[in-house]
Design an enzyme around this catalytic site. Structure first.
Site, PDB file in Angstrom:
ATOM      1  N   ASP A  25      66.579  22.115  69.051  1.00 53.24           N
ATOM      2  CA  ASP A  25      65.304  21.849  68.356  1.00 53.24           C
ATOM      3  C   ASP A  25      64.755  22.995  67.512  1.00 53.24           C
ATOM      4  O   ASP A  25      63.533  23.232  67.489  1.00 53.24           O
ATOM      5  CB  ASP A  25      64.229  21.436  69.385  1.00 53.24           C
ATOM      6  CG  ASP A  25      64.596  20.188  70.159  1.00 53.24           C
ATOM      7  OD1 ASP A  25      65.655  19.609  69.886  1.00 53.24           O
ATOM      8  OD2 ASP A  25      63.819  19.802  71.047  1.00 53.24           O
ATOM      9  N   LYS A 130      67.331  13.359  69.501  1.00 53.95           N
ATOM     10  CA  LYS A 130      66.947  12.993  70.867  1.00 53.95           C
ATOM     11  C   LYS A 130      65.486  12.560  70.913  1.00 53.95           C
ATOM     12  O   LYS A 130      64.622  13.229  70.338  1.00 53.95           O
ATOM     13  CB  LYS A 130      67.218  14.160  71.827  1.00 53.95           C
ATOM     14  CG  LYS A 130      66.465  15.434  71.527  1.00 53.95           C
ATOM     15  CD  LYS A 130      66.975  16.549  72.428  1.00 53.95           C
ATOM     16  CE  LYS A 130      66.184  17.818  72.320  1.00 53.95           C
ATOM     17  NZ  LYS A 130      64.758  17.749  72.663  1.00 53.95           N
ATOM     18  N   CYS A 163      62.176  21.893  76.255  1.00 59.22           N
ATOM     19  CA  CYS A 163      63.432  21.212  75.916  1.00 59.22           C
ATOM     20  C   CYS A 163      64.670  21.984  76.363  1.00 59.22           C
ATOM     21  O   CYS A 163      65.677  21.379  76.743  1.00 59.22           O
ATOM     22  CB  CYS A 163      63.467  20.910  74.426  1.00 59.22           C
ATOM     23  SG  CYS A 163      62.273  19.628  73.982  1.00 59.22           S
TER      24      CYS A 163
HETATM   25  C1  C5J Z   1      60.584  21.291  72.626  1.00 59.11           C
HETATM   26  C2  C5J Z   1      58.317  20.584  72.929  1.00 59.11           C
HETATM   27  N1  C5J Z   1      61.583  21.264  71.737  1.00 59.11           N
HETATM   28  N2  C5J Z   1      57.927  21.754  73.419  1.00 59.11           N
HETATM   29  N3  C5J Z   1      59.561  20.416  72.417  1.00 59.11           N
HETATM   30  O1  C5J Z   1      60.567  22.092  73.536  1.00 59.11           O
HETATM   31  O2  C5J Z   1      57.544  19.658  72.908  1.00 59.11           O
END
Ligand code: C5J
Length: 225
Positions: A25, A130, A163
């Site tokens: 991400d 995802k 994540c």
């Molecule tokens: C991720 C989030 N990528 N913190 N998303 O950690 O909402």
């Protein structure tokens, strides 16, 4: 046979032909000035500190022929894959699917959903979209890893406690040996980052290992640090 990497709680033996580098991400909306994270008042410099260490391991992984996989958190434009509980959560006026500074928030195809240019995927590197926090949930990641004989995951990206940690736990439960990059992961909250790393390798490696990016890059390029 493998290359030993100094790590917490003890050395990690890298089996590069059976490893994958999973970058979680690293999206514009989380990391860029003017993105959604920034607009919410988060300190994005904490996340941006992970870009260079990830880039170092990415270059080494590519040179070593190690499988590189990128993930993006996001949803279909019609929100048909967005659970109501996730949509409703939070009390911010702006929610997933609403207009944000870089397009609709966490919607596939919008500018903010894209991976930052510094770590852009190259041809042949799978990108997993995802809908959840974990990269295994409702994706074909596991199938892809098993088909290629992957048994070890090197995890990087953001955020450490959300994540990355969810994916670490999912990967561990599926029998993958997981190593987390300590400087190639990050959180808007530095104390959460440190605690998440400590949790990852507590109790003699309850979820896996933690190591600096320089040590992992050195191992990938054929030596130890
Ligand atoms: C991720 C989030 N990528 N913190 N998303 O950690 O909402």
């Amino acid at each position: 046979m493998g290359v030993s990497i100094p790590a917490r709680p003890y050395e990690f033996v890298l089996d590069a032909p059976h490893a994958a580098f999973l970058i979680i991400d690293m999206q514009r909306d989380f990391l860029e000035p003017g993105g959604f994270g920034d607009a919410l008042g988060n300190e994005i410099s904490h996340l941006r500190a992970a870009i260079a260490p990830i880039g170092t391991v990415l270059a080494a992984a590519r040179a070593a022929g190690v499988l590189v996989i990128h993930t993006r958190e996001g949803h279909r434009p019609d929100l048909s894959d967005l659970a109501g509980a996730k949509h409703r959560r939070g009390r911010h006026a702006t929610r997933i699917g609403d207009a944000g500074p870089m397009g609709r928030i966490l919607i596939r195809g919008e500018p903010g959903h894209g991976i930052i240019p510094e770590l852009a995927p190259v041809a042949g590197e799978p990108v997993i979209d995802k809908p959840g926090k974990g990269a295994f949930y409702a994706t074909d990641l596991e199938l892809m890893l098993r088909a290629r004989g992957v048994t070890q995951l090197i995890l990087a990206g953001v955020t450490t406690e959300v994540c990355v940690h969810t994916t670490l736990r999912e990967g561990n439960d599926r029998g993958f040996e997981c190593l987390v990059l300590e400087d190639g992961t990050a959180s808007y909250f530095p104390e959460f980052h440190q605690t998440a790393l400590a949790m990852a390798c507590a109790q003699d490696g309850i979820f896996g290992w933690v190591a600096p990016s320089a040590a992992v890059a050195a191992a990938l390029t054929g030596g130890t640090q």
